[in-house]
Design an enzyme around this catalytic site. Structure first.
Site, mmCIF file in Angstrom:
data_model
loop_
_atom_site.group_PDB
_atom_site.id
_atom_site.type_symbol
_atom_site.label_atom_id
_atom_site.label_comp_id
_atom_site.label_asym_id
_atom_site.label_seq_id
_atom_site.Cartn_x
_atom_site.Cartn_y
_atom_site.Cartn_z
ATOM 1 N N ASP A 6 0.869 -1.179 0.000
ATOM 2 C CA ASP A 6 0.000 0.000 0.000
ATOM 3 C C ASP A 6 0.908 1.231 0.000
ATOM 4 O O ASP A 6 2.118 1.129 0.223
ATOM 5 C CB ASP A 6 -0.898 -0.053 1.246
ATOM 6 N N LEU A 7 0.329 2.398 -0.197
ATOM 7 C CA LEU A 7 1.114 3.632 -0.240
ATOM 8 C C LEU A 7 1.076 4.383 1.097
ATOM 9 O O LEU A 7 2.071 4.482 1.805
ATOM 10 C CB LEU A 7 0.598 4.527 -1.374
ATOM 11 N N SER A 107 -2.673 1.150 -4.415
ATOM 12 C CA SER A 107 -3.151 2.234 -3.562
ATOM 13 C C SER A 107 -4.549 2.704 -3.942
ATOM 14 O O SER A 107 -4.857 2.861 -5.120
ATOM 15 C CB SER A 107 -2.179 3.423 -3.657
#
Length: 199
Positions: A6-7, A107
């Site tokens: 994920d970001l 994301s």
């Protein structure tokens, strides 16, 4: 192996209080009031799937929160969410790729943010084989189809995949497909996970 990162609060620290603080400064509405009225509702989800424009999203959120902001003021505050890169995670991503693993970013994001972070943090693109963004795919985590899309595009099975995210719902969504999923609780989660693997 396929490693999916994920970001926000995984590779880059984010803080929505910074957004609300910027809007509070611009409108003189107390921060406590904005915190009460801010929630990630349907407009937020539609924006992340690319179903509504930046302008429509700004208008919807300003209406929901009674924010007297121009689009430019809204955008300025919205970009304030980004705090700093997590260099230790970037280093791990590079190490994984050196070892022959596939490393991608997945994301839930929106066009307003993608006009900012790729230029602000070019290290992310350099550390990933590919970046998958909800707004481009027309789907968002924790929908099963977004994980299935990434697996299919990358040519990996769930059993050969590890996913890192800071949102418990997203972790549960990936877990249900058989993906090894790690909830990132703080900055130590990912380095600790790889401490033995990347010796």
């Amino acid at each position: 192996m396929l490693y999916i990162f994920d970001l926000g609060n995984v590779i880059v620290d984010i803080d929505f209080n910074r957004v609300l603080g910027a809007w509070s400064d611009l409108t003189r509405i107390p921060l406590a009031s904005l915190k009460k009225s801010f929630h990630m509702g349907e407009a937020f989800h539609q924006h992340e799937r690319g179903e509504i424009s930046d302008e429509a999203f700004a208008e919807a959120l300003c209406h929901e929160m009674a924010l007297p902001l121009s689009y430019e003021q809204f955008s300025h505050g919205w970009q304030a969410v980004f705090v700093a890169l997590r260099p230790e995670v970037i280093a791990i991503m590079h190490k994984l790729r050196e070892q022959g693993h596939r490393v991608v970013v997945l994301s839930n994001t929106n066009r307003l943010h993608t006009t900012f972070w790729p230029e602000e943090y070019p290290e992310i693109r350099d550390a990933a084989d590919h970046i998958y963004l909800s707004q481009d795919l027309g789907m968002r985590k924790p929908e099963a189809r977004i994980y299935q899309h990434v697996l299919q595009a990358e040519g990996f099975s769930p059993s050969d995949t590890v996913f890192f995210d800071d949102n418990a719902d997203n972790i549960e969504g990936a877990n249900q497909l058989g993906i090894t999923s790690i909830l990132v609780k703080d900055k130590t989660t990912i380095p600790d996970y790889f401490a033995k693997v990347l010796c």
